[in-house]
Design a protein around this motif. Sequence first.
Motif, PDB file in Angstrom:
ATOM      1  N   ALA A 119      18.427  76.581  39.828  1.00 16.55           N
ATOM      2  CA  ALA A 119      17.443  76.988  38.833  1.00 16.55           C
ATOM      3  C   ALA A 119      17.682  78.422  38.350  1.00 16.55           C
ATOM      4  O   ALA A 119      17.586  78.708  37.161  1.00 16.55           O
ATOM      5  CB  ALA A 119      16.032  76.852  39.399  1.00 16.55           C
ATOM      6  N   VAL A 120      18.043  79.308  39.260  1.00 17.16           N
ATOM      7  CA  VAL A 120      18.248  80.699  38.829  1.00 17.16           C
ATOM      8  C   VAL A 120      19.530  80.817  38.002  1.00 17.16           C
ATOM      9  O   VAL A 120      19.587  81.534  37.010  1.00 17.16           O
ATOM     10  CB  VAL A 120      18.214  81.701  40.008  1.00 17.16           C
ATOM     11  CG1 VAL A 120      19.321  81.480  40.982  1.00 17.16           C
ATOM     12  CG2 VAL A 120      18.273  83.123  39.501  1.00 17.16           C
ATOM     13  N   MET A 121      20.542  80.044  38.377  1.00 11.68           N
ATOM     14  CA  MET A 121      21.766  80.061  37.575  1.00 11.68           C
ATOM     15  C   MET A 121      21.458  79.596  36.160  1.00 11.68           C
ATOM     16  O   MET A 121      21.936  80.161  35.181  1.00 11.68           O
ATOM     17  CB  MET A 121      22.830  79.185  38.214  1.00 11.68           C
ATOM     18  CG  MET A 121      23.409  79.836  39.454  1.00 11.68           C
ATOM     19  SD  MET A 121      24.812  78.932  40.074  1.00 11.68           S
ATOM     20  CE  MET A 121      24.118  78.253  41.536  1.00 11.68           C
ATOM     21  N   ALA A 122      20.632  78.555  36.064  1.00 11.26           N
ATOM     22  CA  ALA A 122      20.276  78.033  34.749  1.00 11.26           C
ATOM     23  C   ALA A 122      19.456  79.042  33.955  1.00 11.26           C
ATOM     24  O   ALA A 122      19.539  79.086  32.735  1.00 11.26           O
ATOM     25  CB  ALA A 122      19.509  76.721  34.886  1.00 11.26           C
ATOM     26  N   SER A 123      18.674  79.880  34.631  1.00  6.94           N
ATOM     27  CA  SER A 123      17.869  80.826  33.849  1.00  6.94           C
ATOM     28  C   SER A 123      18.659  82.050  33.396  1.00  6.94           C
ATOM     29  O   SER A 123      18.304  82.671  32.406  1.00  6.94           O
ATOM     30  CB  SER A 123      16.566  81.245  34.560  1.00  6.94           C
ATOM     31  OG  SER A 123      16.608  81.139  35.929  1.00  6.94           O
ATOM     32  N   VAL A 124      19.719  82.389  34.112  1.00  8.98           N
ATOM     33  CA  VAL A 124      20.502  83.575  33.744  1.00  8.98           C
ATOM     34  C   VAL A 124      21.531  83.260  32.658  1.00  8.98           C
ATOM     35  O   VAL A 124      21.890  84.115  31.845  1.00  8.98           O
ATOM     36  CB  VAL A 124      21.199  84.157  35.003  1.00  8.98           C
ATOM     37  CG1 VAL A 124      22.216  85.212  34.628  1.00  8.98           C
ATOM     38  CG2 VAL A 124      20.167  84.739  35.943  1.00  8.98           C
ATOM     39  N   THR A 125      21.961  81.994  32.627  1.00 10.58           N
ATOM     40  CA  THR A 125      22.958  81.567  31.650  1.00 10.58           C
ATOM     41  C   THR A 125      22.595  82.023  30.233  1.00 10.58           C
ATOM     42  O   THR A 125      21.490  81.775  29.772  1.00 10.58           O
ATOM     43  CB  THR A 125      23.070  80.021  31.649  1.00 10.58           C
ATOM     44  OG1 THR A 125      23.303  79.597  32.978  1.00 10.58           O
ATOM     45  CG2 THR A 125      24.194  79.544  30.755  1.00 10.58           C
ATOM     46  N   GLY A 126      23.531  82.706  29.583  1.00  9.80           N
ATOM     47  CA  GLY A 126      23.323  83.043  28.180  1.00  9.80           C
ATOM     48  C   GLY A 126      22.428  84.238  27.917  1.00  9.80           C
ATOM     49  O   GLY A 126      22.081  84.506  26.783  1.00  9.80           O
ATOM     50  N   SER A 127      22.037  84.983  28.970  1.00 10.42           N
ATOM     51  CA  SER A 127      21.250  86.193  28.733  1.00 10.42           C
ATOM     52  C   SER A 127      22.158  87.416  28.832  1.00 10.42           C
ATOM     53  O   SER A 127      22.930  87.545  29.770  1.00 10.42           O
ATOM     54  CB  SER A 127      20.134  86.331  29.776  1.00 10.42           C
ATOM     55  OG  SER A 127      18.981  85.679  29.326  1.00 10.42           O
TER      56      SER A 127
END
Lengths: 280, 302
Positions: free
Chosen positions: B189-197
């Motif tokens: 989940a954290v990897m998915a939230s950091v992606t593209g920021s």
Amino acid sequence: MNIVFLSGKGGTGKTTVSTNIAYLNGFNYFDCDVEEPNGHIFLKPVINETIDSGVLNPVINEDKCTLCNACVRNCQFGALVNTGKKIMVFNELCHGCGTCSLSCKYDAITEVKRTLGKVEVGTYEKAKFVRGILNVKEPLAVPVIKDVKKLINKEENNIIDSPPGTSCTVVETLEDMDFAVLVTEPTRFGLSDLKMAVYVVREMKIPFGIVINRSSQDDHIITDYLKSENIDLIGKIPYSMKAARLYSEGKMMIEDEEFYERFKKLSEDIIKRVDNNERF
Amino acid sequence: MSDFNIINTSGVSKNEFSLTVISGKGGTGKTTITASLAHLVDKEIVKADCDVDASNLGIILEGETIEQSKYVGAKVALIDQAMCDQCGGCKDVCRYDAVDIVNSKYIVNNLKCEGCNACVVNCHLDAIKLIKEVTGDVIKKDTKVGKLVTSKMIPGAEGSGKLVTEVRRVGKTENTETLIDGSPGIGCAVMASVTGSNHSLIVTEPTQSGFEDMKRVYEIVANFDSIPLAVINKYDINEEVAIKIEKECERLGIKIVGKIPFDTTVNEAVNNLRPVIEYKDSKAAIAINEMYQNILKVIEGE
Ligand code: SF4
Ligand code: SF4
Ligand code: SF4
Ligand code: SF4
């Protein structure tokens, strides 16, 4: 008895409560919060064994593979790709479910374990200490939790520290538990997350009760809800700067006299409930 | 990475505002800080709540729902009892222990089923199907501080990483400039939230656990094309550990953009459903303001 400590959100003091209760009673401690296992900071165990934890990934024997595509079609996680020349395996997408090898009619797939993390086994005082640690960058926590839980002897007295939240990792941790202690804090965030946690333990039919940590004049936020849902409040731990300080230093709360008494009472109240196996 | 696309498809250019607020462990004040930032940043910047396990940003930002849609993030197996001969083949191959025998019937436990398909492949009677499972709702809201994309995860559902990706995707289609309340932990989940920021703000606290978890979450950020920043919340609870964190950040090349003192106004604000930044004279509000100015400087490349 197997008592699991969980919290809808992180940072409510779940580990503080679970480690202190474990220590007071000399119960075994299992840290299933594999993304952020912090129980060792307080219990200071001696680790004498480390076990690799992982999943089985397929390896394709190109001599046997006919490129029939059955494995690719059946894999639900997009971990296999047919390039026209060979089948490529994307290990980090693979859940190790074994569907591809079941699908292969040509005996072209074998499975090899890939490490996702590790399980440390040791002792603190006289009790067992086990913790799972997920490797950074590995998305799959459930297999590591499973490996931690394999080491639980259900006939002994065990405290299990669950991951926060309510996703699949929590469901895995809660499986087969006798009693759940939900640790919350008296804020609106705490309440919102507590409701989700209550949903999960009810769904899994595990008897449970609530501990309010950092109890303050705002407790009614939680207690109003507990009353309306007829949920059992086991106890409260007051809010104090002293507690925050002890935590920040990695010290047990029971090192402090005032907290020792509180935890002793709380611990008795929890165990009483587990013994009665009352359902709330 | 299991459940999401690791490729940066956002098309965000480097000096745009796209910040994900994360914390290795929960309870460090991540959402409180995000809620205050949401009030400070431009209204046009879309706010997204990717902490799907504990989606609390909406509690403070409030607002009205303008769109709500079901998100199908997983599949589960379903056994057609009329066709099943109770051979047990499904149970034999299920590695997730998701097939139960109830009153001598084979039943799939939805909470445990990963939808992997093994039982379907192994059933000699074609009695099992995979069916789509709704794992949550994706919700778009209009708030005083602009658009908010949030979600309501069905507790116990599989694949929170996928739901995070969906919330982020919906947010980015509204505006590539986003402020994201990320997931805690170090998993999918954290990897998915950091992606593209472009930037990740790590919220940490001066405790032993805070210190260790910060280091772990940094390793995640380091693997993405996202510049790590850090803020030490409640830094005065233990100044020795705070200094240790500062030194570690310096060593790792993480810029510290703020230090927020312990302030009881924070809980008061949460319980009154207000961002702490509105308590203008509070110690926390002043420090958060300063932090925001520092973040802007970093983004503008000063
Ligand atoms: S084990 Fe399962 S997830 Fe992995 S490649 Fe095979 S079918 Fe796909
Ligand atoms: S199912 Fe077996 S033979 Fe067919 S493509 Fe996959 S590995 Fe090759
Ligand atoms: S494998 Fe098919 S027939 Fe056999 S028990 Fe399972 S569902 Fe029934
Ligand atoms: S789909 Fe996979 S996890 Fe679900 S019941 Fe079938 S074998 Fe088990």
